[in-house]
Scaffold this active site. Structure first.
Site, PDB file in Angstrom:
ATOM      1  N   LEU A 162       0.809  -1.214   0.000  1.00  0.00           N
ATOM      2  CA  LEU A 162       0.000   0.000   0.000  1.00  0.00           C
ATOM      3  C   LEU A 162       0.842   1.263   0.000  1.00  0.00           C
ATOM      4  CD1 LEU A 162      -2.717  -1.030   2.619  1.00  0.00           C
ATOM      5  CD2 LEU A 162      -2.897  -1.077   0.130  1.00  0.00           C
ATOM      6  N   GLY A 165       6.750   3.963   4.303  1.00  0.00           N
ATOM      7  CA  GLY A 165       6.953   5.037   5.264  1.00  0.00           C
ATOM      8  C   GLY A 165       8.379   5.067   5.772  1.00  0.00           C
ATOM      9  N   GLY A 166       8.623   5.971   6.716  1.00  0.00           N
ATOM     10  CA  GLY A 166       9.964   6.107   7.253  1.00  0.00           C
ATOM     11  C   GLY A 166      10.411   4.910   8.061  1.00  0.00           C
ATOM     12  N   PHE A 167       9.464   4.152   8.618  1.00  0.00           N
ATOM     13  CA  PHE A 167       9.824   3.025   9.468  1.00  0.00           C
ATOM     14  C   PHE A 167       9.547   1.679   8.813  1.00  0.00           C
ATOM     15  CE2 PHE A 167       9.185   6.434  12.564  1.00  0.00           C
ATOM     16  CZ  PHE A 167      10.396   6.352  13.235  1.00  0.00           C
ATOM     17  N   GLY A 168       9.078   1.664   7.563  1.00  0.00           N
ATOM     18  CA  GLY A 168       8.846   0.390   6.898  1.00  0.00           C
ATOM     19  C   GLY A 168       7.732   0.477   5.876  1.00  0.00           C
ATOM     20  N   VAL A 170       3.988  -0.783   4.150  1.00  0.00           N
ATOM     21  CA  VAL A 170       2.635  -1.128   4.582  1.00  0.00           C
ATOM     22  C   VAL A 170       1.997  -2.009   3.513  1.00  0.00           C
ATOM     23  CG1 VAL A 170       0.391  -0.247   5.303  1.00  0.00           C
ATOM     24  CG2 VAL A 170       2.462   1.060   5.821  1.00  0.00           C
ATOM     25  N   LYS A 184       1.805  -2.922   8.794  1.00  0.00           N
ATOM     26  CA  LYS A 184       3.034  -2.136   8.673  1.00  0.00           C
ATOM     27  C   LYS A 184       4.199  -2.963   9.194  1.00  0.00           C
ATOM     28  CE  LYS A 184       4.008   1.528  11.294  1.00  0.00           C
ATOM     29  NZ  LYS A 184       4.036   2.919  11.786  1.00  0.00           N
ATOM     30  N   ASP A 282       5.009  13.975  14.826  1.00  0.00           N
ATOM     31  CA  ASP A 282       5.148  13.734  13.382  1.00  0.00           C
ATOM     32  C   ASP A 282       3.810  13.916  12.675  1.00  0.00           C
ATOM     33  OD1 ASP A 282       6.733  13.271  11.185  1.00  0.00           O
ATOM     34  OD2 ASP A 282       6.587  11.087  11.281  1.00  0.00           O
TER      35      ASP A 282
END
Length: 443
Positions: A162, A165-168, A170, A184, A282
């Site tokens: 989908l 993002g900054g952390f992984g 989705v 996520k 954030d």
């Protein structure tokens, strides 16, 4: 075999006179009278050791002792027990060597799978004990826990991505009851799992229509996943800030206003409505998700900070957030203390970006794009509101509210910014008493 037996001399002398009759005299009588016979098993060649170990002695033609014959054939040792001991030792050594080789091979295979993309059996990460301890202490808060195999199954091996993002990344998935979810997958972390614990701890304490719901999570070795309710319309950034979208696909002003006020209510809830105050750090379009009715929901609590309700200042290690939305005090203490007002600044920048993006997508206004937008919109507020709303009085009021509230939120000094409670009041109230803030903006 020849055996020589010594007998008495007088008896043998008498027997020599009667050689013809063996049974009635002579040698026969000598044998009948008996004789002494002595056998010694002590030898100098070691045969007695062989026989004592249930072996058979082997000799040469010259009666020289060659060795001991055991069950398995001729052994070099004169003792079968020693031979058996040597064979037993060799067998045990071979078994141990084989087991060690097999263990080494298994470790190599496990390491290979751990390093692969999916990691069938991921190694335990160094920070897992700390995260596990956190989950045990907060067992009444966090939701259901899944295995990595469950996560792969619900996402069909991560077939539909989908977003990133900054952390992984989705992915889209389905629970066993058919509900759609967003999964996520967090990247392997360098630190101590802080962002994972922040997310689970923060969002597990929330329950609000404008905050995304965390349904399940996964923690297995280095594999970590957060499973949320699925948002069909994706993020606000994806829908409203795509420069390739034509005016027909842009969100209307009333829909943008609903998203702005819904997001404000969500942030206010985090600051005041939870038992533990949460500062998000954030707030940005990418972290505002839209459901099927375009109702906004705040997501991604990886940078969030849990605070005591009476606490005003917040201590953080280094700047956190996204460039363009980070409050000045997060960069430098000379602007003031870090507090929930830092979220207010991020929210204000997001609202002004919503206004600017709507203007660029519909009218292609190059003048506002060539200048720092907050500065430009401050100088052209009235003209912009009228042109943007197409002389619709109701729309003009909505656009003006968004702009004025946004300008108040991005004041440089934190104490000059309103609280999120005040932001909601300004958005829900009339524009008649809504004044412009001082023209002190950080470009």
């Amino acid at each position: 075999m020849v055996v020589t037996v010594p007998v008495r001399g007088d008896v043998l002398m008498a027997a020599s006179y009667n050689k013809s009759n063996f049974t009635s005299g002579g040698y026969g009588d000598v044998l009948k009278r008996g004789f002494e016979l002595e056998w010694s098993c002590i030898t100098e060649d070691g045969c007695h050791l062989c026989e004592a170990s249930n072996g058979q002695c082997a000799y040469s033609q010259h009666r020289e002792f060659l060795g001991c014959l055991c069950d398995g054939g001729k052994a070099g040792s004169p003792d079968c027990k020693r031979s058996r001991s040597k064979r037993k030792t060799a067998i045990i050594a071979g078994i141990v060597a084989g087991m060690l080789s097999l263990l080494f091979l298994c470790l190599v295979i496990l390491k290979f799978f751990s390093a692969s993309k999916d990691g069938l059996l991921p190694f335990k990460s160094k920070d897992e004990p700390r995260v596990e301890s956190f989950l045990q202490k907060n067992g009444n808060l966090h939701p259901k826990r899944y295995t990595y195999a469950d996560v792969k199954r619900m996402t069909k091996s991560f077939a539909m991505k989908l977003g990133q993002g900054g952390f992984g990344a989705v992915y889209r998935g389905n629970l066993h009851d058919g509900r759609q979810v967003a999964v996520k997958m967090l990247k392997d972390t360098k630190g101590d799992g802080e962002e994972f614990m922040n997310e689970v701890a923060s969002i597990s304490r929330t329950s609000h229509v404008n905050v995304v719901t965390l349904l399940e999570f996964c923690l297995q070795g280095s594999k970590r996943a957060l499973i949320y309710e699925y948002m069909p319309n994706g993020s606000l950034e994806r829908y409203a800030f795509n420069s390739n979208m034509n005016s027909g696909n842009s969100l209307s002003w009333d829909k943008l206003f609903d998203i702005a006020i819904g997001t404000a209510r969500g942030v206010e809830y985090l600051h005041r409505g939870c038992n533990t105050r949460i500062v998000h750090f954030d707030i940005k379009p990418h972290n505002i998700l839209l459901d099927q009715d375009f109702c906004p929901k705040i997501s991604d609590f990886g940078l969030a900070k849990l605070c005591l309700n009476k606490e005003s200042a917040i201590s953080i290690a280094g700047a956190r957030g996204t460039i363009g939305y980070i409050a000045p005090e997060v960069y430098s203490k000379q602007f003031g203390i870090i507090s929930s007002k830092s979220d207010v600044y991020s929210y204000g920048m997001m609202v002004l970006e919503m206004v600017g993006a709507r203007d660029r997508n519909t009218s292609g206004n190059s003048e506002s794009s060539s200048q720092y937008f907050p500065q430009w919109i401050y100088e052209h507020l009235d003209d912009y509101c009228i042109s943007a709303s197409e002389i619709n009085g109701e729309m003009t009021e909505l656009v003006r509210k968004m702009i004025v509230v946004g300008l108040w939120c991005i004041q440089v000094i934190p104490t000059d910014r309103p609280t999120m409670t005040r932001v909601v009041e300004m958005l829900e109230g009339s524009t008649s008493n809504l004044e412009l803030p001082p023209k002190v903006l950080l470009s």
